[in-house]
Design a protein around this motif. Structure first.
Motif, mmCIF file in Angstrom:
data_model
loop_
_atom_site.group_PDB
_atom_site.id
_atom_site.type_symbol
_atom_site.label_atom_id
_atom_site.label_comp_id
_atom_site.label_asym_id
_atom_site.label_seq_id
_atom_site.Cartn_x
_atom_site.Cartn_y
_atom_site.Cartn_z
ATOM 1 N N ASN A 160 9.610 -3.911 14.787
ATOM 2 C CA ASN A 160 9.331 -4.218 13.387
ATOM 3 C C ASN A 160 7.947 -4.832 13.232
ATOM 4 O O ASN A 160 7.223 -4.565 12.267
ATOM 5 C CB ASN A 160 10.387 -5.175 12.830
ATOM 6 N N THR A 161 7.567 -5.681 14.188
ATOM 7 C CA THR A 161 6.239 -6.293 14.156
ATOM 8 C C THR A 161 5.158 -5.232 14.271
ATOM 9 O O THR A 161 4.208 -5.200 13.491
ATOM 10 C CB THR A 161 6.102 -7.292 15.313
ATOM 11 N N VAL A 162 5.303 -4.349 15.244
ATOM 12 C CA VAL A 162 4.299 -3.314 15.493
ATOM 13 C C VAL A 162 4.162 -2.374 14.306
ATOM 14 O O VAL A 162 3.060 -1.944 13.964
ATOM 15 C CB VAL A 162 4.676 -2.531 16.776
ATOM 16 N N SER A 163 5.262 -2.062 13.642
ATOM 17 C CA SER A 163 5.236 -1.068 12.566
ATOM 18 C C SER A 163 4.989 -1.664 11.187
ATOM 19 O O SER A 163 4.863 -0.932 10.217
ATOM 20 C CB SER A 163 6.556 -0.298 12.539
ATOM 21 N N SER A 164 4.887 -2.986 11.086
ATOM 22 C CA SER A 164 4.850 -3.630 9.770
ATOM 23 C C SER A 164 3.626 -3.256 8.933
ATOM 24 O O SER A 164 3.662 -3.345 7.714
ATOM 25 C CB SER A 164 4.910 -5.154 9.930
ATOM 26 N N PHE A 165 2.548 -2.804 9.586
ATOM 27 C CA PHE A 165 1.352 -2.420 8.828
ATOM 28 C C PHE A 165 1.554 -1.130 8.042
ATOM 29 O O PHE A 165 0.762 -0.822 7.152
ATOM 30 C CB PHE A 165 0.162 -2.253 9.775
ATOM 31 N N SER A 166 2.568 -0.359 8.374
ATOM 32 C CA SER A 166 2.801 0.905 7.672
ATOM 33 C C SER A 166 3.644 0.720 6.423
ATOM 34 O O SER A 166 3.829 1.670 5.663
ATOM 35 C CB SER A 166 3.493 1.906 8.605
ATOM 36 N N TYR A 167 4.155 -0.479 6.201
ATOM 37 C CA TYR A 167 5.040 -0.697 5.057
ATOM 38 C C TYR A 167 4.253 -0.815 3.757
ATOM 39 O O TYR A 167 3.102 -1.271 3.729
ATOM 40 C CB TYR A 167 5.880 -1.960 5.254
ATOM 41 N N THR A 168 4.900 -0.446 2.685
ATOM 42 C CA THR A 168 4.279 -0.486 1.366
ATOM 43 C C THR A 168 3.731 -1.866 1.036
ATOM 44 O O THR A 168 2.624 -2.002 0.499
ATOM 45 C CB THR A 168 5.312 -0.084 0.291
ATOM 46 N N ASP A 169 4.484 -2.911 1.357
ATOM 47 C CA ASP A 169 4.081 -4.263 0.977
ATOM 48 C C ASP A 169 2.760 -4.673 1.609
ATOM 49 O O ASP A 169 1.970 -5.392 0.989
ATOM 50 C CB ASP A 169 5.172 -5.268 1.369
ATOM 51 N N PHE A 170 2.508 -4.246 2.845
ATOM 52 C CA PHE A 170 1.239 -4.590 3.476
ATOM 53 C C PHE A 170 0.079 -3.934 2.740
ATOM 54 O O PHE A 170 -0.928 -4.578 2.441
ATOM 55 C CB PHE A 170 1.215 -4.175 4.950
ATOM 56 N N ARG A 171 0.211 -2.654 2.424
ATOM 57 C CA ARG A 171 -0.874 -1.968 1.724
ATOM 58 C C ARG A 171 -1.133 -2.585 0.360
ATOM 59 O O ARG A 171 -2.279 -2.753 -0.064
ATOM 60 C CB ARG A 171 -0.533 -0.475 1.573
#
Length: 362
Positions: A160-171
């Motif tokens: 989840n940490t590694v993939s968190s940059f791909s989530y809508t909220d980060f963008r």
């Protein structure tokens, strides 16, 4: 005797809730969490995520080709070389700028489940390595650049940490998107526990550049036999997870135990969802599962460079239209067979989407 290879790199120049704190507190928390001196804080998005500028790094590590058929996930692959002593041996032989901490770099990235992983140590500038090193040891340079930094929380899965940059909220909260000219990397401690993940980022200059991490190709797939669970919405996923460990998938003919297939399909009663695994044929469907055959179709296949934790939300937030359908108006989605978008997923690591298409009639 091993000859180390130097890789040359050309550089062209699920929930985040931003909190307001005095900047000095953000700085103090950042410095406390950061074990790497060669970075500068740009902005803190929340307690766990920040934007940083990173200095160039030289890595000495073992090169592994990571593919969709790999038996270990992305975190387990890196941990293997820490647990078997490879990273510790490299540390002894070539040094380590952060003793007891190890790094895994994603290079040659096609998708989040297809890339070259380089697992090892960060060193001072080095031109030549000792001759006797672990097999496939290479030197790799990560250019300086801007990165999203995500510290792993104690209560979450490392993927989840590694993939968190791909989530809508980060963008949405940061304004940053993936920078395909740099390289993601992940730091681990001496026990192989993930400490933090870094993903190269940039502010997009155009709407199309917002989707720089997305690619597509037009493909024809053969018919697909799949066995799994049928249910309303994502209930099929929970139903499958409840029973999948009771299924003899080898007897059922599963072709890839690391992948799931999912799609919606039209029935007289509505559009249920399906989730399961691809099999060679439907001759041995277990009692608890349903067998379905998708017909051979023409698709546009969208895939993503980022590890996305099998949550490819960006495809449905404009990428498919901006990158394909607006540029190729001769094509349109085709759901005439009663089957909708096909999603092929590597569990908790990455997914790609296949949208059935046809050429518009003149």
């Amino acid at each position: 005797m091993n000859t180390a290879e130097k890789l040359n790199v050309d550089n062209e120049g699920e929930s985040y809730s931003p909190k307001r704190k005095p900047e000095i507190l953000h700085m103090a928390e950042y410095l406390k969490k950061s074990f790497v001196a060669s970075e500068t804080l740009v902005t803190a998005l929340n307690d766990d995520c920040s934007i940083v500028d990173r200095a160039e790094m030289t890595i000495v590590g073992v090169r592994i080709e990571y593919r969709p058929s790999s038996s270990l996930d992305i975190i387990q692959t890196a941990q293997r070389y820490m647990k078997d002593g490879t990273c510790q041996l490299l540390e002894t032989l070539v040094g380590n700028k952060t003793p007891g901490n190890y790094i895994a770099v994603m290079a040659d990235v096609k998708t989040g489940i297809e890339f070259t992983y380089i697992v090892g140590v960060e060193v001072n500038n080095i031109d030549h390595l000792p001759e006797a090193l672990p097999p496939n040891t290479v030197i790799f340079t990560c250019p300086a650049g801007r990165y999203g930094k995500r510290t792993k929380r104690s209560d979450e899965n490392a993927k989840n940490t590694v993939s968190s940059f791909s989530y809508t909220d980060f963008r949405e909260s940061s304004g940053y998107v993936y920078n395909k000219n740099l390289f993601p990397y992940h730091f681990f401690d001496e026990k192989g526990e993930l400490l933090s993940a870094y993903e190269p980022v940039k502010i997009p200059a155009t709407e199309e550049e917002r989707y720089d991490s997305i690619s597509w190709e037009i493909v024809t797939l053969p018919s697909i036999n799949a066995i799994g669970c049928v249910g309303e919405g994502i209930q099929c996923m929970f139903d499958l997870f409840d029973i999948e460990n009771t299924i003899d998938w080898d007897v059922a003919g599963a072709l890839n135990m690391n992948q799931y297939v999912s799609f919606g399909f039209q029935t007289d009663d509505g559009v249920p969802g399906f989730m399961g695994r691809q099999v060679a044929n439907l001759n041995s469907v277990p009692e608890k599962l349903t067998g379905i055959t998708l017909p051979s179709r023409l698709y546009v296949h969208f895939y993503q460079m980022q590890v996305n934790n099998d949550n490819p939300s960006i495809f449905y937030e404009g990428a498919k239209d901006v990158l394909f359908f607006q540029k190729h108006p001769e094509y349109e989605p085709d759901y005439s067979t009663g089957f909708y978008d096909l999603i092929i997923s590597q569990y908790e690591q990455g997914s790609s989407v296949y949208i059935p298409i046809k050429k518009k009639e003149a």
